[in-house]
Design an enzyme around this catalytic site. Structure first.
Site, PDB file in Angstrom:
ATOM      1  N   ASP A 139      34.873  37.039  49.532  1.00 51.12           N
ATOM      2  CA  ASP A 139      36.248  36.534  49.533  1.00 51.12           C
ATOM      3  C   ASP A 139      37.087  37.443  50.429  1.00 51.12           C
ATOM      4  O   ASP A 139      36.985  38.670  50.361  1.00 51.12           O
ATOM      5  CB  ASP A 139      36.811  36.536  48.110  1.00 51.12           C
ATOM      6  CG  ASP A 139      38.131  35.810  48.002  1.00 51.12           C
ATOM      7  OD1 ASP A 139      38.197  34.805  47.282  1.00 51.12           O
ATOM      8  OD2 ASP A 139      39.118  36.250  48.637  1.00 51.12           O
ATOM      9  N   ILE A 140      37.918  36.823  51.259  1.00 54.85           N
ATOM     10  CA  ILE A 140      38.739  37.571  52.208  1.00 54.85           C
ATOM     11  C   ILE A 140      39.716  38.506  51.488  1.00 54.85           C
ATOM     12  O   ILE A 140      40.125  39.534  52.030  1.00 54.85           O
ATOM     13  CB  ILE A 140      39.456  36.566  53.156  1.00 54.85           C
ATOM     14  CG1 ILE A 140      39.694  37.171  54.514  1.00 54.85           C
ATOM     15  CG2 ILE A 140      40.720  36.017  52.543  1.00 54.85           C
ATOM     16  CD1 ILE A 140      40.016  36.128  55.576  1.00 54.85           C
TER      17      ILE A 140
ATOM     18  N   ASN B  95      38.645  28.061  39.307  1.00 52.51           N
ATOM     19  CA  ASN B  95      39.975  27.459  39.150  1.00 52.51           C
ATOM     20  C   ASN B  95      39.943  26.001  39.580  1.00 52.51           C
ATOM     21  O   ASN B  95      39.411  25.689  40.647  1.00 52.51           O
ATOM     22  CB  ASN B  95      40.998  28.213  40.009  1.00 52.51           C
ATOM     23  CG  ASN B  95      41.084  29.686  39.642  1.00 52.51           C
ATOM     24  OD1 ASN B  95      40.966  30.050  38.473  1.00 52.51           O
ATOM     25  ND2 ASN B  95      41.277  30.541  40.631  1.00 52.51           N
TER      26      ASN B  95
ATOM     27  N   GLN C 197      44.060  27.048  41.724  1.00 52.99           N
ATOM     28  CA  GLN C 197      43.221  26.672  42.869  1.00 52.99           C
ATOM     29  C   GLN C 197      44.084  26.553  44.123  1.00 52.99           C
ATOM     30  O   GLN C 197      45.114  25.870  44.118  1.00 52.99           O
ATOM     31  CB  GLN C 197      42.496  25.338  42.597  1.00 52.99           C
ATOM     32  CG  GLN C 197      41.503  24.996  43.706  1.00 52.99           C
ATOM     33  CD  GLN C 197      40.667  23.743  43.433  1.00 52.99           C
ATOM     34  OE1 GLN C 197      40.940  22.982  42.499  1.00 52.99           O
ATOM     35  NE2 GLN C 197      39.665  23.525  44.272  1.00 52.99           N
TER      36      GLN C 197
ATOM     37  N   HIS D 200      34.584  26.153  44.312  1.00 54.68           N
ATOM     38  CA  HIS D 200      34.021  27.490  44.470  1.00 54.68           C
ATOM     39  C   HIS D 200      34.092  28.260  43.161  1.00 54.68           C
ATOM     40  O   HIS D 200      34.950  28.011  42.327  1.00 54.68           O
ATOM     41  CB  HIS D 200      34.747  28.272  45.574  1.00 54.68           C
ATOM     42  CG  HIS D 200      36.224  28.322  45.392  1.00 54.68           C
ATOM     43  ND1 HIS D 200      37.052  27.296  45.787  1.00 54.68           N
ATOM     44  CD2 HIS D 200      37.029  29.252  44.835  1.00 54.68           C
ATOM     45  CE1 HIS D 200      38.303  27.599  45.489  1.00 54.68           C
ATOM     46  NE2 HIS D 200      38.317  28.784  44.896  1.00 54.68           N
TER      47      HIS D 200
ATOM     48  N   HIS E  37      34.319  32.194  41.715  1.00 57.42           N
ATOM     49  CA  HIS E  37      34.584  33.593  42.071  1.00 57.42           C
ATOM     50  C   HIS E  37      33.662  34.506  41.267  1.00 57.42           C
ATOM     51  O   HIS E  37      33.549  34.353  40.048  1.00 57.42           O
ATOM     52  CB  HIS E  37      36.016  34.003  41.685  1.00 57.42           C
ATOM     53  CG  HIS E  37      37.092  33.288  42.424  1.00 57.42           C
ATOM     54  ND1 HIS E  37      37.781  33.852  43.475  1.00 57.42           N
ATOM     55  CD2 HIS E  37      37.629  32.050  42.266  1.00 57.42           C
ATOM     56  CE1 HIS E  37      38.696  33.011  43.919  1.00 57.42           C
ATOM     57  NE2 HIS E  37      38.622  31.907  43.197  1.00 57.42           N
TER      58      HIS E  37
HETATM   59  P1  5GP Z   1      41.257  29.805  44.586  1.00 59.53           P
HETATM   60  O1  5GP Z   1      42.626  30.391  44.474  1.00 59.53           O
HETATM   61  O2  5GP Z   1      41.290  28.427  45.221  1.00 59.53           O
HETATM   62  O3  5GP Z   1      40.457  29.813  43.316  1.00 59.53           O
HETATM   63  O4  5GP Z   1      40.463  30.775  45.558  1.00 59.53           O
HETATM   64  C1  5GP Z   1      40.459  30.652  46.943  1.00 59.53           C
HETATM   65  C2  5GP Z   1      39.959  31.948  47.493  1.00 59.53           C
HETATM   66  O5  5GP Z   1      39.576  31.759  48.848  1.00 59.53           O
HETATM   67  C3  5GP Z   1      41.017  33.070  47.505  1.00 59.53           C
HETATM   68  O6  5GP Z   1      40.579  34.138  46.681  1.00 59.53           O
HETATM   69  C4  5GP Z   1      41.137  33.470  48.972  1.00 59.53           C
HETATM   70  O7  5GP Z   1      41.245  34.853  49.163  1.00 59.53           O
HETATM   71  C5  5GP Z   1      39.848  32.920  49.566  1.00 59.53           C
HETATM   72  N1  5GP Z   1      39.957  32.538  50.974  1.00 59.53           N
HETATM   73  C6  5GP Z   1      40.927  31.767  51.521  1.00 59.53           C
HETATM   74  N2  5GP Z   1      40.705  31.601  52.834  1.00 59.53           N
HETATM   75  C7  5GP Z   1      39.557  32.287  53.121  1.00 59.53           C
HETATM   76  C8  5GP Z   1      38.804  32.485  54.315  1.00 59.53           C
HETATM   77  O8  5GP Z   1      39.150  32.018  55.397  1.00 59.53           O
HETATM   78  N3  5GP Z   1      37.695  33.251  54.221  1.00 59.53           N
HETATM   79  C9  5GP Z   1      37.280  33.798  53.043  1.00 59.53           C
HETATM   80  N4  5GP Z   1      36.181  34.537  53.071  1.00 59.53           N
HETATM   81  N5  5GP Z   1      37.963  33.626  51.898  1.00 59.53           N
HETATM   82  C10 5GP Z   1      39.080  32.873  51.928  1.00 59.53           C
END
Ligand code: 5GP
Ligand code: ZN
Length: 139
Positions: free
Chosen positions: A30-31, A86, A93, A99, A101
């Protein structure tokens, strides 16, 4: 799917730090790196989230979790881990390609809080709610 950032990562159109890939799933760092080693496991099939996922996709995706979690634990030395998913905006989300985590946890009081408030139990209401949900499971 067009304009889906995770589909672009899967296709190799956007770079990522890949940790695992097979014909059905991919995992990459994750970035945001909430903690060192914070990893995302995604199905290669574009699906919005678990609420829209088939059993077949879920079987493959979630089956990969134990070996990925163990590898992450060994590689980072983290003694603990949260595995979080999420679904929809209210639940946090932000990327609408399903995805999971994997967040390695290194110590207590690391500033990360995943809390569920506790309510006084109303066992009658719990029973009714459970019945209502159970009717929907195989509906
Ligand atoms: P969510 O909030 O949808 O559960 O998680 C999305 C996750 O994707 C976040 O933790 C965010 O840091 C990660 N993310 C968003 N854009 C990118 C990307 O371009 N590359 C990577 N490796 N992670 C990303
Ligand atoms: Zn996608």
């Amino acid at each position: 799917m067009e304009n889906c950032i995770f589909c672009k990562i899967i296709a190799g159109e956007i770079p990522s730090s890949k940790v695992y890939e097979d014909d059905q799933v991919m995992a990459f760092l994750d970035i945001s790196q909430t903690t060192k080693g914070h990893t995302l496991l995604v199905p290669k099939e574009h699906v919005r989230n678990v609420l829209e996922m088939s059993e077949a996709t879920a079987s493959t995706l979630f089956a990969r979790l134990p070996k990925l979690a163990r590898a992450l634990k060994t590689a980072t030395g983290a003694p603990a881990m949260n595995i979080i998913n999420n679904n929809e905006e209210i639940a946090g989300q932000t990327v609408f390609h399903a995805h999971v985590h994997l967040v390695p946890r290194y110590q207590e009081n690391d500033g990360i809080k995943i809390e569920y408030t506790t309510h006084e139990p109303d066992f009658d209401a719990l029973g009714k709610l459970a019945e209502q949900i159970s009717k929907e499971v195989d509906a």
